[in-house]
Design a protein around this motif. Sequence first.
Motif, PDB file in Angstrom:
ATOM      1  N   ARG A   8       0.836  -1.199   0.000  1.00  0.00           N
ATOM      2  CA  ARG A   8       0.000   0.000   0.000  1.00  0.00           C
ATOM      3  C   ARG A   8       0.873   1.252   0.000  1.00  0.00           C
ATOM      4  N   LEU A  10       1.422   4.237   1.428  1.00  0.00           N
ATOM      5  CA  LEU A  10       1.149   5.100   2.584  1.00  0.00           C
ATOM      6  C   LEU A  10       2.286   4.987   3.585  1.00  0.00           C
ATOM      7  N   ARG A  33       6.259   6.210  -4.273  1.00  0.00           N
ATOM      8  CA  ARG A  33       6.491   6.144  -2.822  1.00  0.00           C
ATOM      9  C   ARG A  33       7.534   7.172  -2.385  1.00  0.00           C
ATOM     10  N   LEU A  36       5.901  10.592  -2.302  1.00  0.00           N
ATOM     11  CA  LEU A  36       5.010  10.679  -1.147  1.00  0.00           C
ATOM     12  C   LEU A  36       5.832  10.890   0.124  1.00  0.00           C
ATOM     13  N   ASN A  40       6.138  14.471   2.717  1.00  0.00           N
ATOM     14  CA  ASN A  40       5.705  14.375   4.115  1.00  0.00           C
ATOM     15  C   ASN A  40       6.884  14.370   5.094  1.00  0.00           C
TER      16      ASN A  40
END
Length: 214
Positions: A8, A10, A33, A36, A40
């Motif tokens: 996934r 996240l 990934r 992402l 963050n």
Amino acid sequence: MIFRLDERLLFPDPALAEEDGLLAVGGDLSAERLLLAYSNGIFPWFSDDDPILWYSPHERFVLFPGELQVSKSMRKVLRSDTFKVTFDEAFEQVIEHCSAAPREGQNGTWITTDMKAAYTGLHKLGFAHSVEVWQGDALVGGLYGVHAGNVFCGESMFSKVSNASKTALIWLCTNTNYGLIDCQVYTEHLESLGARMIPREDYISILHNNASKA
């Protein structure tokens, strides 16, 4: 608690990172990934014999271009014809040179074969960039990193001759529109140029506030 990633796309909340900044283990180095993660305040840092490790330090070592400090001796170097600086002209050469030396505080190279391939892929997509410093036809210094909005997340730099990596970082601060250079981990070398620690919460706030800026 260290989180284990699966297929996934996240990450856990960076606030849950361990004291040393370690947040998660596993996942992959796909472009999706990695982007992402950087958006963050998370980055991968591991050696050949390790699984993929993801970090989000509680404090972030950063350089605001407006706070750049350049010594008189360095200004003299910059005014001379000692170096020529280019941008995104030799990304693969820069990452190869960076991989030849260990990151401060870590034994062996942390830029694995998979890491090289992943960041070269990001470069081809326009998300990873390099600054090259030349002396004649020889590549003598440089740096590379990933942009997240108008934040440049520096990954590594190298220097074959004195002042070459400093020249690369100063050029990045003065010739691009990045609002913040993320240096990730403390070094005296970068502190001498004006880098300082800020809380992770402040860093992530800057990331999110500048997410749409190039």
